[in-house]
Design an enzyme around this catalytic site. Structure first.
Site, PDB file in Angstrom:
ATOM      1  N   ASN A   1     -13.082  30.873  -2.443  1.00 24.93           N
ATOM      2  CA  ASN A   1     -12.668  32.150  -1.873  1.00 24.93           C
ATOM      3  C   ASN A   1     -12.752  33.242  -2.944  1.00 24.93           C
ATOM      4  OD1 ASN A   1     -11.982  30.905   0.600  1.00 24.93           O
ATOM      5  ND2 ASN A   1      -9.978  30.324  -0.200  1.00 24.93           N
TER       6      ASN A   1
ATOM      7  N   GLU B   1      -5.942  33.613  -3.163  1.00 24.64           N
ATOM      8  CA  GLU B   1      -4.520  33.822  -3.474  1.00 24.64           C
ATOM      9  C   GLU B   1      -4.251  33.720  -4.973  1.00 24.64           C
ATOM     10  OE1 GLU B   1      -2.462  30.944  -1.134  1.00 24.64           O
ATOM     11  OE2 GLU B   1      -2.818  32.026   0.738  1.00 24.64           O
ATOM     12  N   VAL B   2      -4.944  32.805  -5.626  1.00 21.81           N
ATOM     13  CA  VAL B   2      -4.732  32.617  -7.066  1.00 21.81           C
ATOM     14  C   VAL B   2      -5.984  33.130  -7.786  1.00 21.81           C
ATOM     15  CG1 VAL B   2      -4.314  30.957  -8.913  1.00 21.81           C
ATOM     16  CG2 VAL B   2      -3.240  30.612  -6.672  1.00 21.81           C
TER      17      VAL B   2
ATOM     18  N   HIS C   1     -11.516  28.943  -8.562  1.00 24.55           N
ATOM     19  CA  HIS C   1     -11.327  27.533  -8.197  1.00 24.55           C
ATOM     20  C   HIS C   1     -12.172  27.177  -6.993  1.00 24.55           C
ATOM     21  CE1 HIS C   1      -8.256  29.996  -6.205  1.00 24.55           C
ATOM     22  NE2 HIS C   1      -8.358  29.163  -5.170  1.00 24.55           N
ATOM     23  N   MET C   2     -12.550  25.922  -6.958  1.00 23.13           N
ATOM     24  CA  MET C   2     -13.308  25.365  -5.841  1.00 23.13           C
ATOM     25  C   MET C   2     -12.398  24.370  -5.134  1.00 23.13           C
ATOM     26  SD  MET C   2     -16.706  23.032  -6.298  1.00 23.13           S
ATOM     27  CE  MET C   2     -17.908  24.311  -6.546  1.00 23.13           C
TER      28      MET C   2
ATOM     29  N   ARG D   1      -4.601  17.972  -7.501  1.00 22.97           N
ATOM     30  CA  ARG D   1      -4.339  18.004  -6.061  1.00 22.97           C
ATOM     31  C   ARG D   1      -3.662  19.321  -5.663  1.00 22.97           C
ATOM     32  NH1 ARG D   1      -6.088  13.324  -4.216  1.00 22.97           N
ATOM     33  NH2 ARG D   1      -5.950  11.556  -5.667  1.00 22.97           N
ATOM     34  N   ASP D   2      -4.125  19.884  -4.539  1.00 21.02           N
ATOM     35  CA  ASP D   2      -3.520  21.114  -4.029  1.00 21.02           C
ATOM     36  C   ASP D   2      -2.089  20.814  -3.582  1.00 21.02           C
ATOM     37  OD1 ASP D   2      -4.836  23.979  -2.745  1.00 21.02           O
ATOM     38  OD2 ASP D   2      -2.849  23.345  -2.052  1.00 21.02           O
ATOM     39  N   ILE D   3      -1.199  21.716  -3.886  1.00 20.80           N
ATOM     40  CA  ILE D   3       0.225  21.518  -3.587  1.00 20.80           C
ATOM     41  C   ILE D   3       0.504  21.593  -2.074  1.00 20.80           C
ATOM     42  CG2 ILE D   3       1.053  23.918  -3.764  1.00 20.80           C
ATOM     43  CD1 ILE D   3       3.245  22.807  -5.669  1.00 20.80           C
TER      44      ILE D   3
HETATM   45  P1  AMP Z   1      -6.946  30.316  -2.659  1.00 25.78           P
HETATM   46  O1  AMP Z   1      -6.354  30.840  -1.380  1.00 25.78           O
HETATM   47  O2  AMP Z   1      -8.398  29.955  -2.540  1.00 25.78           O
HETATM   48  O3  AMP Z   1      -6.671  31.221  -3.827  1.00 25.78           O
HETATM   49  O4  AMP Z   1      -6.227  28.938  -2.921  1.00 25.78           O
HETATM   50  C1  AMP Z   1      -5.124  28.780  -3.748  1.00 25.78           C
HETATM   51  C2  AMP Z   1      -4.641  27.371  -3.570  1.00 25.78           C
HETATM   52  O5  AMP Z   1      -3.800  27.033  -4.655  1.00 25.78           O
HETATM   53  C3  AMP Z   1      -3.837  27.137  -2.280  1.00 25.78           C
HETATM   54  O6  AMP Z   1      -4.479  26.150  -1.477  1.00 25.78           O
HETATM   55  C4  AMP Z   1      -2.481  26.675  -2.804  1.00 25.78           C
HETATM   56  O7  AMP Z   1      -1.893  25.692  -1.990  1.00 25.78           O
HETATM   57  C5  AMP Z   1      -2.835  26.145  -4.181  1.00 25.78           C
HETATM   58  N1  AMP Z   1      -1.755  26.146  -5.164  1.00 25.78           N
HETATM   59  C6  AMP Z   1      -0.926  27.181  -5.474  1.00 25.78           C
HETATM   60  N2  AMP Z   1      -0.066  26.804  -6.445  1.00 25.78           N
HETATM   61  C7  AMP Z   1      -0.360  25.518  -6.749  1.00 25.78           C
HETATM   62  C8  AMP Z   1       0.181  24.574  -7.679  1.00 25.78           C
HETATM   63  N3  AMP Z   1       1.198  24.881  -8.490  1.00 25.78           N
HETATM   64  N4  AMP Z   1      -0.356  23.329  -7.725  1.00 25.78           N
HETATM   65  C9  AMP Z   1      -1.389  23.008  -6.901  1.00 25.78           C
HETATM   66  N5  AMP Z   1      -1.942  23.852  -6.013  1.00 25.78           N
HETATM   67  C10 AMP Z   1      -1.438  25.088  -5.935  1.00 25.78           C
END
Ligand code: AMP
Length: 117
Positions: free
Chosen positions: A86, A94-95, A99-100, A28-30
C-alpha cells in the site's frame, strides 16, 4: 523518524519474526486478515514506494525473495498467496515504513474491494 517497524527490527518491540537477514525483516501481522499474514519490511527506514531510490534496488528485490522463501516455509507456495504494498492515503497505508503484506492460507477473492457507494 523511527517507526514502530524499526523498533521491531531492532528488537525494541516484540513481534513474531519469521525471517531476517542483512536487508529485510519479516514478522507476523498483529491483526491478521488470513491464516498466513506476514509483513516483509526493509531494515532501512524507507517510508513509502515513492521514496525508493536506485540504491534500494537490492533491498526491494530481497523483499520478493524473502516472500518466496516464507511462502515455502509457511506451506502456501503451491496453494498460492497475495503480495500487497500500500502507498499513501489512497493506497490505505497506515505505517510509513515500506512493507509488503504476504497473505495466504485461504482464497483471497477479488484483488480490490469496490467502493461501497
Ligand atoms: P498498511 O495499512 O499497509 O500500512 O499495513 C500496516 C499493517 O501493520 C496492518 O496490517 C497492521 O495490522 C500491522 N501492524 C501494525 N502494528 C503492528 C505491530 N506492532 N506488529 C505487527 N503488525 C503490526
Amino acid at each position: 523518524m523511527s517507526t514502530i517497524f524499526s523498533k521491531i527490527i531492532s528488537g525494541e518491540l516484540p513481534a513474531t519474526i519469521v525471517y531476517q537477514d542483512d536487508l529485510v525483516t519479516a514478522f507476523r501481522d498483529i491483526h491478521p486478515v488470513a491464516p498466513v499474514h506476514i509483513l516483509i519490511v526493509p531494515n532501512a527506514e524507507i517510508p513509502t514506494v515513492n521514496d525508493l531510490t536506485e540504491g534500494d534496488e537490492r533491498a526491494a528485490g530481497r523483499m520478493f525473495l524473502a516472500a518466496r522463501k516464507i511462502a515455502e516455509q509457511e506451506g502456501i507456495a503451491e496453494s498460492g498467496y497475495r503480495l500487497i504494498v500500500n502507498c499513501n492515503r489512497d493506497g490505505g497505508q497506515e505505517v510509513y515504513h515500506l512493507h509488503m503484506h504476504l497473505v495466504g492460507g485461504r482464497r483471497m477473492g477479488p484483488i480490490v474491494a469496490r467502493p461501497s457507494d
